[in-house]
Design a protein around this motif. Structure first.
Motif, PDB file in Angstrom:
ATOM      1  N   LYS A 164      31.817  13.449  61.258  1.00 35.88           N
ATOM      2  CA  LYS A 164      33.151  13.170  61.779  1.00 35.88           C
ATOM      3  C   LYS A 164      34.227  14.005  61.086  1.00 35.88           C
ATOM      4  CE  LYS A 164      36.559   9.586  62.720  1.00 35.88           C
ATOM      5  NZ  LYS A 164      37.001   8.196  62.467  1.00 35.88           N
ATOM      6  N   LEU A 165      34.181  14.075  59.756  1.00 36.21           N
ATOM      7  CA  LEU A 165      35.186  14.842  59.024  1.00 36.21           C
ATOM      8  C   LEU A 165      35.063  16.330  59.312  1.00 36.21           C
ATOM      9  CD1 LEU A 165      35.276  13.033  55.555  1.00 36.21           C
ATOM     10  CD2 LEU A 165      36.789  12.738  57.510  1.00 36.21           C
ATOM     11  N   ARG A 203      33.848  17.657  62.073  1.00 39.89           N
ATOM     12  CA  ARG A 203      34.292  17.857  63.458  1.00 39.89           C
ATOM     13  C   ARG A 203      35.815  17.911  63.538  1.00 39.89           C
ATOM     14  NH1 ARG A 203      31.734  18.688  68.716  1.00 39.89           N
ATOM     15  NH2 ARG A 203      33.475  18.524  70.148  1.00 39.89           N
ATOM     16  N   GLN A 204      36.479  16.993  62.865  1.00 38.54           N
ATOM     17  CA  GLN A 204      37.942  16.949  62.895  1.00 38.54           C
ATOM     18  C   GLN A 204      38.547  18.231  62.329  1.00 38.54           C
ATOM     19  OE1 GLN A 204      38.855  13.371  60.704  1.00 38.54           O
ATOM     20  NE2 GLN A 204      38.908  12.090  62.534  1.00 38.54           N
ATOM     21  N   LYS A 205      37.991  18.696  61.223  1.00 38.21           N
ATOM     22  CA  LYS A 205      38.582  19.846  60.541  1.00 38.21           C
ATOM     23  C   LYS A 205      38.207  21.177  61.171  1.00 38.21           C
ATOM     24  CE  LYS A 205      40.432  17.088  57.541  1.00 38.21           C
ATOM     25  NZ  LYS A 205      41.892  16.808  57.608  1.00 38.21           N
ATOM     26  N   THR A 216      37.460  21.650  64.529  1.00 36.16           N
ATOM     27  CA  THR A 216      37.894  21.777  65.930  1.00 36.16           C
ATOM     28  C   THR A 216      39.000  22.813  66.110  1.00 36.16           C
ATOM     29  OG1 THR A 216      37.188  19.541  66.532  1.00 36.16           O
ATOM     30  CG2 THR A 216      38.908  20.545  67.883  1.00 36.16           C
ATOM     31  N   GLY A 252      39.394  11.249  55.728  1.00 37.13           N
ATOM     32  CA  GLY A 252      39.660  10.650  57.034  1.00 37.13           C
ATOM     33  C   GLY A 252      39.076   9.257  57.156  1.00 37.13           C
TER      34      GLY A 252
END
Length: 512
Positions: A125-126, A128-130, A132, A279
């Motif tokens: 998740k972290l 993916r967020q950073k 993107t 996050g």
């Protein structure tokens, strides 16, 4: 006495090796008959097919079923056939299916599998967020001059080969093009893959997709005995060591700071300069139900893993897609002519120069690319693993925690219930006016939902640029060694490769 002991041992082993094999029968779910100890894991070897073809065959064996059972060793697993259930798993109920499932033992993850594609939970998740924003339109546009440089090299190399050879392997040519591009935009270096078949990058790329008996054996052991085999690595030492070495050398040359090259390594170093990745947790909750705050350190190992997957996904899927489109165009000259006319017209509108906006205007070429991907999807299946126990909607079947779920995109793409006349190569299926007729979660070459491929637009962009370059200068046709339906290498695992490449005849256009 000895015979008695041997008999007891054989009986014990038999019952141990078949202990869960009545799982699906008890639940009234159609399933594939398993083999003692191995379950369904040997099916691909027995039938001489790739992993993707093996799941496609299982899909076709049970027409009309929403899902069917099989076994990963002794563990029950599920192949999902119904698009509505696929949508539920990938999108609607993502919170219960966010595990990719490629790491059987989540407590012992090898270095290169800490990448965005195979990582799990909060790490995924972290990341993916950073990551993107790395693939935003602005970033892709900034990368495009690197693509243009490589297409110019591609055109020169193709011209030389067309003059001296009556056939060439278009698969190898496009692999060299995409490897060269990924070397530039990923690592900030000229990999020389287009002009040197023995360059380090080209050899690394070949080894990654050349699945050996060692790779299959290790994969089988880790899937069947994840705890006992936790110290075995999926990635062969030569892949892991070479990748880590390349990334480390590049970072050392830059003193572990961004160099201004604006390549992927720079982006990772810029991200690290901002501190830890922080996050909301996907996996852990506070007593009030709110997500806990989690953080991870972006260390050298984690950076190497991201660069690795950028390299693999960037060169392999794009070279597969672009070369197979050229193969299909060789066998469908009418579609080839439509694509060529569009390319000529668009380039004329942009002063004869390939550009980011020019590629975006090649609508029919993109439709043709998507249609060729439908014929050869790589990878040809999606995998998930359940996070919690949950019931499939519209059924009374409850999935166990940590159960493997497979979606055969290869089989769905060729299912006449989902695609009219699926054996017909018809790019118009993907015309914006017709695309609404394609049912959700049936055409998913880049996956779907929150775990869909982050680099989809980059892959499409470099594929279209390479194909447009070839069409602007050459005419393609089948050669003496061409096969209308190329044979898939049975050693293929996640990525599908063809045996013998894709030989075609390339002739210089006479109208330019």
């Amino acid at each position: 006495m000895i015979l008695l002991i041997i008999g007891i041992l054989i009986i014990t082993l038999y019952f141990y090796g078949t202990r869960n094999f009545d799982y699906w029968k008890k639940r009234g779910v159609p399933y594939e008959e398993p083999l003692i100890f191995f379950g369904s894991n040997l099916k691909q070897f027995i039938n001489g097919v790739s992993v993707s073809e093996r799941f496609a065959a299982l899909y076709r064996r049970f027409p009309g079923e929403r899902f069917v059972g099989f076994f990963e060793g002794n563990n029950p697993a599920t192949l999902i056939r119904d698009p509505e259930l696929v949508k539920h798993i990938l999108i609607t109920d993502f919170k219960n299916f966010y595990y990719r499932g490629l790491n059987p033992n989540r407590q012992a993850i090898e270095p290169l599998l800490k990448n965005l594609f195979t990582s799990e939970g909060d790490v995924w998740k972290l990341l993916r967020q950073k990551l993107t924003p790395t693939f935003s339109s602005g970033k892709l546009k900034a990368m495009f001059p690197l693509i243009v440089e490589r297409t110019e090299k591609l055109a020169k190399l193709a011209e030389g080969m067309a003059e001296t050879c009556d056939e060439l392997d278009i698969r190898d040519l496009m692999a060299r093009y995409t490897t060269d591009f990924i070397g530039a935009c990923g690592f900030g270096i000229d990999s020389a893959a287009l002009n040197d078949e023995n360059s380090d990058f080209r050899k690394l790329g070949k080894r990654i997709v050349n699945i050996t008996k060692r790779d299959h054996f290790v994969s089988l052991l880790k899937r069947m005995m994840p705890v006992l085999c936790k110290d075995l690595h999926f990635m062969a030492p030569e892949i892991e060591n070479k990748t880590v070495s390349i990334v480390k050398q590049i970072m050392e040359q830059r003193n572990y700071k961004p160099s201004g090259r604006n390549d992927f390594v720079d982006m990772m170093l810029e991200l690290r300069e901002k501190g830890k990745l922080v996050g909301d947790s996907l996996e852990h909750r506070n007593p009030d139900g709110s997500p806990k705050i989690v953080e991870i350190e972006l260390d050298d190992q984690l950076i190497a893993a991201q660069v690795f997957i950028f390299f693999v996904a960037g060169f392999e899927t794009s070279s597969s897609a672009s070369s197979f489109l050229l193969h299909m165009l060789a066998y469908h000259p009418d579609v080839q002519e439509k694509c060529r006319k569009e390319v000529d017209e668009v380039l004329k509108n942009y002063g004869g120069k390939l550009s980011f906006d020019a590629v975006k205007d090649m609508k029919y070429l993109e439709m043709s690319l998507k249609e060729s991907i439908r014929f050869l999807t790589s990878p040809g299946f999606l995998i998930r693993r359940t996070v919690n126990k949950c019931t499939l909607p519209g059924t009374n079947f409850t999935l166990d925690e940590n159960m493997v779920m497979i979606v055969s995109t290869e089989a769905m793409n060729m299912d006449e219930e989902l695609f009219e006349n699926p054996e017909e190569f018809r790019p118009e299926r993907f015309n914006p006016e017709n695309v609404g007729d394609i049912k959700k979660c049936t055409f998913m070459p880049f996956g779907d939902g929150p775990r869909s491929c982050i680099g989809e637009r980059l892959g499409i962009m470099q594929s279209l640029a390479g194909v447009a370059t070839i069409l602007s200068k050459f005419t393609l046709s089948p050669s003496r060694s061409s096969l209308r339906k190329p044979r898939i290498d049975p050693m293929s695992t996640i990525v599908q490769t063809v045996i013998g490449g894709l030989p075609l005849s390339l002739k210089r256009r006479k109208d330019i």
